[in-house]
Structures are given as structure tokens and as C-alpha cells.
Write a protein that holds these residues in place. Structure first.
Motif, PDB file in Angstrom:
ATOM      1  N   GLY A  55       0.733  -1.164   0.120  1.00  7.13           N
ATOM      2  CA  GLY A  55       0.192  -0.029  -0.025  1.00  7.13           C
ATOM      3  C   GLY A  55       0.852   1.289   0.116  1.00  7.13           C
ATOM      4  N   ALA A  56       2.018   1.265   0.621  1.00  2.00           N
ATOM      5  CA  ALA A  56       3.078   2.335   0.631  1.00  2.00           C
ATOM      6  C   ALA A  56       3.438   3.023  -0.641  1.00  2.00           C
ATOM      7  N   HIS A  57       3.284   1.838  -1.753  1.00  2.00           N
ATOM      8  CA  HIS A  57       3.649   2.157  -3.293  1.00  2.00           C
ATOM      9  C   HIS A  57       2.474   2.603  -3.939  1.00  2.00           C
ATOM     10  N   ILE A  58       1.263   2.510  -3.661  1.00  2.00           N
ATOM     11  CA  ILE A  58       0.122   2.942  -4.264  1.00  2.00           C
ATOM     12  C   ILE A  58      -0.227   4.147  -4.255  1.00  2.00           C
ATOM     13  N   SER A 100       1.333   8.123  -1.401  1.00  2.00           N
ATOM     14  CA  SER A 100       0.751   7.026  -1.457  1.00  2.00           C
ATOM     15  C   SER A 100      -0.668   7.081  -0.931  1.00  2.00           C
ATOM     16  N   ILE A 101      -1.513   6.085  -0.837  1.00  2.00           N
ATOM     17  CA  ILE A 101      -2.759   6.180  -0.082  1.00  2.00           C
ATOM     18  C   ILE A 101      -2.335   5.877   1.406  1.00  2.00           C
ATOM     19  N   PHE A 102      -1.205   5.453   1.884  1.00  2.00           N
ATOM     20  CA  PHE A 102      -0.705   5.587   3.249  1.00  2.00           C
ATOM     21  C   PHE A 102      -0.020   6.861   3.625  1.00  2.00           C
ATOM     22  N   ALA A 103      -0.134   7.959   2.914  1.00  2.00           N
ATOM     23  CA  ALA A 103       0.805   9.027   3.000  1.00  2.00           C
ATOM     24  C   ALA A 103       0.825   9.651   4.287  1.00  2.00           C
ATOM     25  N   ILE A 104      -0.270   9.672   5.191  1.00  2.00           N
ATOM     26  CA  ILE A 104      -0.327  10.095   6.445  1.00  2.00           C
ATOM     27  C   ILE A 104      -0.284   8.984   7.597  1.00  2.00           C
ATOM     28  N   GLY A 105      -0.025   8.041   7.168  1.00  2.00           N
ATOM     29  CA  GLY A 105      -0.041   6.956   7.998  1.00  2.00           C
ATOM     30  C   GLY A 105      -0.874   6.540   9.083  1.00  2.00           C
ATOM     31  N   ILE A 106      -0.208   6.080  10.158  1.00  2.00           N
ATOM     32  CA  ILE A 106      -1.038   5.936  11.460  1.00  2.00           C
ATOM     33  C   ILE A 106      -0.920   6.751  12.435  1.00  2.00           C
ATOM     34  N   PHE A 130     -13.348   7.863  16.252  1.00  2.05           N
ATOM     35  CA  PHE A 130     -14.015   9.099  15.583  1.00  2.05           C
ATOM     36  C   PHE A 130     -13.034  10.173  15.466  1.00  2.05           C
ATOM     37  N   SER A 131     -12.186  10.475  16.730  1.00  2.00           N
ATOM     38  CA  SER A 131     -11.331  11.677  16.832  1.00  2.00           C
ATOM     39  C   SER A 131     -10.140  11.353  15.494  1.00  2.00           C
ATOM     40  N   ALA A 132      -9.890  10.139  15.348  1.00  2.57           N
ATOM     41  CA  ALA A 132      -8.685   9.709  14.459  1.00  2.57           C
ATOM     42  C   ALA A 132      -9.208  10.089  13.005  1.00  2.57           C
ATOM     43  N   VAL A 133     -10.456   9.866  12.704  1.00  2.00           N
ATOM     44  CA  VAL A 133     -11.224  10.267  11.488  1.00  2.00           C
ATOM     45  C   VAL A 133     -11.175  11.697  11.362  1.00  2.00           C
ATOM     46  N   LEU A 175      -6.625   8.933   1.352  1.00  2.00           N
ATOM     47  CA  LEU A 175      -5.920   9.168   2.517  1.00  2.00           C
ATOM     48  C   LEU A 175      -6.487   8.641   3.784  1.00  2.00           C
ATOM     49  N   VAL A 176      -7.764   9.208   3.995  1.00  2.00           N
ATOM     50  CA  VAL A 176      -8.565   9.015   5.183  1.00  2.00           C
ATOM     51  C   VAL A 176      -8.795   7.370   5.079  1.00  2.00           C
ATOM     52  N   THR A 177      -9.404   6.730   4.229  1.00  2.00           N
ATOM     53  CA  THR A 177      -9.475   5.278   4.102  1.00  2.00           C
ATOM     54  C   THR A 177      -8.047   4.829   4.323  1.00  2.00           C
ATOM     55  N   GLY A 178      -7.076   4.929   3.696  1.00  2.00           N
ATOM     56  CA  GLY A 178      -5.866   4.468   4.280  1.00  2.00           C
ATOM     57  C   GLY A 178      -5.325   4.612   5.432  1.00  2.00           C
TER      58      GLY A 178
END
Length: 426
Positions: free
Chosen positions: A33-36, A73-79, A119-122, A157-160
Motif C-alpha cells: 500500500g505504501a507504493h500505491i 501514496s494511499i498511506f501518506a499520512i500513515g497511522i 472518531f477523533s482519528a477520522v 488518505l482517510v481510508t488508508g
């Protein structure tokens, strides 16, 4: 020798193999996912621009996301939105009476607090995704209309981030260790090959002494982290019933030197660098703010002083939130235990608080030194570190925790096998 035999027995366990395979598969999914890339971005042009703007919060988030931010990528903002949300909810649960009451309601309360955290994470993911999308759009590397790009970027980004949050929970439940920590560690490890290439290029260019100095410093830092993370302050306790029945050895309360873990440097970096980065992204219309922001960039004296102060503050603050000497003293009193020479109750709470306060001071100094040594090398010796102090700290601490999880799993397996044999004999 005993540990070696335990490890050999562990790897014969089918359940452990399944857990390790699940962990490996989950981390492979994370790296894929880090490369999509997010649709509509010229990633090659963005990578060239990013090379000159990788300082500050961008660089830290890029390391934690395994290079996803650089590729957008779709995981750009990570965890990181989930981690920030967890910290905010934990802080709020100690301040807001309603949340504080939920913590005391057991599993039901914890589930409700988990819902608030998600919810706060979203909300944080939407905000950080919008900021990241705005930065990318301002670089002129977008090949689709602006509205379409923002719509796709926010969804991806949010979905990732939500997927990584779910993946981390699955690793914790079905794998080994803490899933969120392992995802961050995997992102940091992804940058090690580029660091090795950088060291090799420095060696070829005739900077062998600098390379040896970097390697020696990294080994020393790893040793320091392992030494301090393993340090314990053992407070002896005795049980009144044991003394009445004829003695026996007393137990002890183990307190780690670093009770706050890696939370203080992560939170301090976010608090310091996020507003500075926002100012830098606003453009040339706020020149005075930009001059102020430049004085707190990576490697400057202002950043070093402010970062050290913030780490020490958050070490005390987070430890105070996570540790309640009054509650521990009450539990000891209910269990018939006491600290030798200290009266149960309020005096025990005061003694435990004083011990933890002193430990936190040394732990905060240790974390600050480990995190700032690479910064000092960059500032005064013009030596670039592939991994920063915060990244190295996370890498070593999570690896140690993973080893402890494996050992604990082995002890549980050993205990269960002994119990099954006992039941068969009976």
C-alpha cells in the motif's frame, strides 16, 4: 542455554508459526500500500521536489510512513492521526469527568473510549489529509482538476489511515506484539536500505572516517537505549499475612526508568513542527511568520532547546496520566502489602510518587539525549544521519518489546503444556 531451548520449542508451535505468518503478511500488505499513489499526482516530479523539502514534520511523517508521504501514496499520512487521537483522548479522559467515569466502567467504558478515539482519528485524518493535499497541489504536480484531486485525495488518505488502524488491531489480536508499533517500526525499517546506500556513497567519495563515526555512534546509541530501557527500580514490598504465618521472601514493585516510552518525543515533534510547517506552506504572504518558523527548523538552536524542553515536559505529563500513586497505594493496602519502613495509605502514595518523579527526571534526560545527538551532529558537524534519534529509539524499543512478547508467549505455552500433563495424570 535455557532461552535457546525455549525458542527452539516455540518455533515448533503451530500457533506461533501462524501468528508470525499473519504478522509477515500484514506487513507485506502495508508495504504494498505504501507504493500505491493517490490518483492524479505526478509522483516522479513530486519526489524531486520533496528532496529539497524533507525537513520538519514532513521528514518525520515520511519516515514513520515508510516513504509513503514522499510518494503521496494511499498511506501518506500513515497511522499518526490514530496515535495523536489516542493521546488526545487519554489526556481528555483524565480531565473531563464524564470520560474519567467511563474509564472506571470496565470493558463497556473502554469500548466507548475506543469509539471516541476512532472518531477523533477520522477527524484528524481529514484535517491532515487536507493539509497534505494542499501542499502537493501547491507544488504544481497535479494532472487532474483541483476539485477532483481533493475529493480523491481525501478519500484515499482517510481510508488508508482507517485501514492501517484496522490492520494494527488485527496484528495485535491475531499476530505477535502491538500492531500499531510494529507498523511504525516497519515504516522506519523501510528507510534503512536507503541509509546503507547513502553510507556507501559517502565511503566511495572518500568520507570513510565520517562513515565509521556514524556507525560507531549508532552502535553506542543502541547500547544506551537497550541499557536504559532494561533499567528497573525495584521497590520491595512485604505481605502482612506472610509475616504472621512465618515469613517468606517479599515481592517487589518494578518501575521502569522510562515509563513514558516513545510517546514524549513523538508528541513533542508534532507539537513543535506542525505549526512551523503550516506557516511554511502558507507562501510568501506571511514573511514575518516564515522568519520566525525558520528559527525552529531542524538543526537550529531554537529547535534543540524547544524540543528538549517539550520532551521533558511530556515525559512528566504522560507519566502522571498513566501512573496513579494513590490508586497503587490503595491496591497495596487492600492486598495486605506494604513498603518496609513506610506506613500504608497516604505515606505510601507520597513515597511512590517521589520515586517515580526522580525516575522520570533521569528517563527524560536519557530520551532527550538520544533524540538530540543526531540533531547535534547535523548542526555542528554537518553529518547526516539516515535515522533520527526518535526513529532509532522507536526501532530499538519496539524490537525489545517484540522479544518480550515472544518470551511471554513461550512461558504461557510452557504453563499450558504443564497444566495439560497434570490433568492427564489426575
Amino acid at each position: 542455554m535455557a532461552n535457546r531451548q525455549l525458542i527452539l520449542r516455540l518455533f515448533r508451535s503451530v500457533e506461533l508459526k501462524n501468528r508470525l505468518l499473519f504478522l509477515l503478511a500484514a506487513l507485506i500488505v502495508f508495504r504494498i500500500g505504501a507504493h500505491i499513489p493517490v490518483p492524479g499526482v505526478d509522483t516522479s516530479a513530486l519526489a524531486e521536489i520533496y528532496k529539497g523539502q524533507s525537513s520538519g514534520i514532513l521528514g518525520m511523517l515520511n519516515i514513520f510512513s515508510g516513504g509513503s508521504l514522499e510518494r503521496f501514496s494511499i498511506f501518506a499520512i500513515g497511522i499518526m492521526p490514530y496515535i495523536s487521537a489516542s493521546i488526545i483522548v487519554q489526556l481528555a479522559s483524565e480531565i473531563i469527568p464524564s470520560l474519567k467515569a467511563l474509564k472506571k466502567e470496565g470493558d463497556i467504558g473502554r469500548k466507548q473510549i475506543t469509539k471516541y478515539t476512532r472518531f477523533s482519528a477520522v477527524i484528524l485524518a481529514i484535517f491532515q489529509g487536507f493539509v497534505a493535499a494542499t501542499f502537493v497541489f501547491q507544488q504544481g504536480v497535479i494532472v487532474i482538476p483541483q476539485v477532483e484531486f481533493y475529493f480523491l485525495a481525501l478519500i484515499c488518505l482517510v481510508t488508508g489511515t482507517m485501514f492501517l488502524m484496522w490492520l494494527g488491531e488485527q496484528i495485535t489480536e491475531r499476530g505477535i506484539g502491538n500492531g500499531i508499533s510494529l507498523i511504525i517500526t516497519a515504516g522506519i525499517c523501510a528507510g534503512i536500505p536507503s541509509g546503507i546506500v547513502q553510507l556507501w556513497s559517502m565511503t566511495v567519495s572518500g568520507k570513510l572516517l565520517s562513515v565509521l563515526f556514524i556507525l560507531f555512534s549508532a552502535i553506542v546509541l543502541i547500547y544506551i537505549v537497550v541499557f536504559f530501557e532494561s533499567a528497573l527500580r525495584k521497590i520491595p514490598i512485604h505481605y502482612a499475612r506472610r509475616q504472621i504465618l512465618g515469613g517468606g521472601q517479599g515481592a517487589h514493585l518494578p518501575f521502569k526508568l522510562n515509563m513514558a516510552g516513545v510517546i514524549p518525543p513523538i508528541f513533542a515533534s508534532s507539537v513543535i513542527l506542525f505549526p512551523v510547517t503550516i506557516v511554511n506552506w502558507l507562501g510568501n504572504s506571511y514573511s514575518e511568520l516564515q522568519k520566525f518558523a525558520l528559527s525552529f527548523q531542524h538543526g537550529t538552536i531554537g529547535y534543540i532547546v524547544l524540543f528538549a524542553s517539550s520532551v521533558i515536559f511530556f515525559c512528566y505529563f504522560y507519566t502522571a496520566l498513566m501512573f496513579s500513586p494513590k490508586e497503587m497505594a490503595e491496591n497495596l493496602k487492600k492486598g495486605g502489602a506494604f513498603v518496609p519502613g513506610i506506613r500504608p495509605g497516604a505515606q505510601t502514595a507520597f513515597y511512590l510518587e517521589s520515586v517515580v518523579t526522580r525516575l522520570t527526571l533521569w528517563g527524560a534526560i536519557y530520551i532527550t539525549i538520544v533524540c538530540l545527538i543526531p540533531e547535534l551532529f547535523i548542526s555542528f558537524f554537518n553529518i547526516s544521519f539516515a535515522l533520527g534519534g526518535t526513529s532509532l529509539l522507536i526501532l530499538v524499543v519496539v524490537t525489545m518489546d517484540f522479544n518480550i512478547q515472544i518470551s511471554s508467549y513461550g512461558m504461557v505455552q510452557q504453563y499450558e503444556s504443564l497444566m495439560s500433563r497434570t490433568n492427564r495424570l489426575n
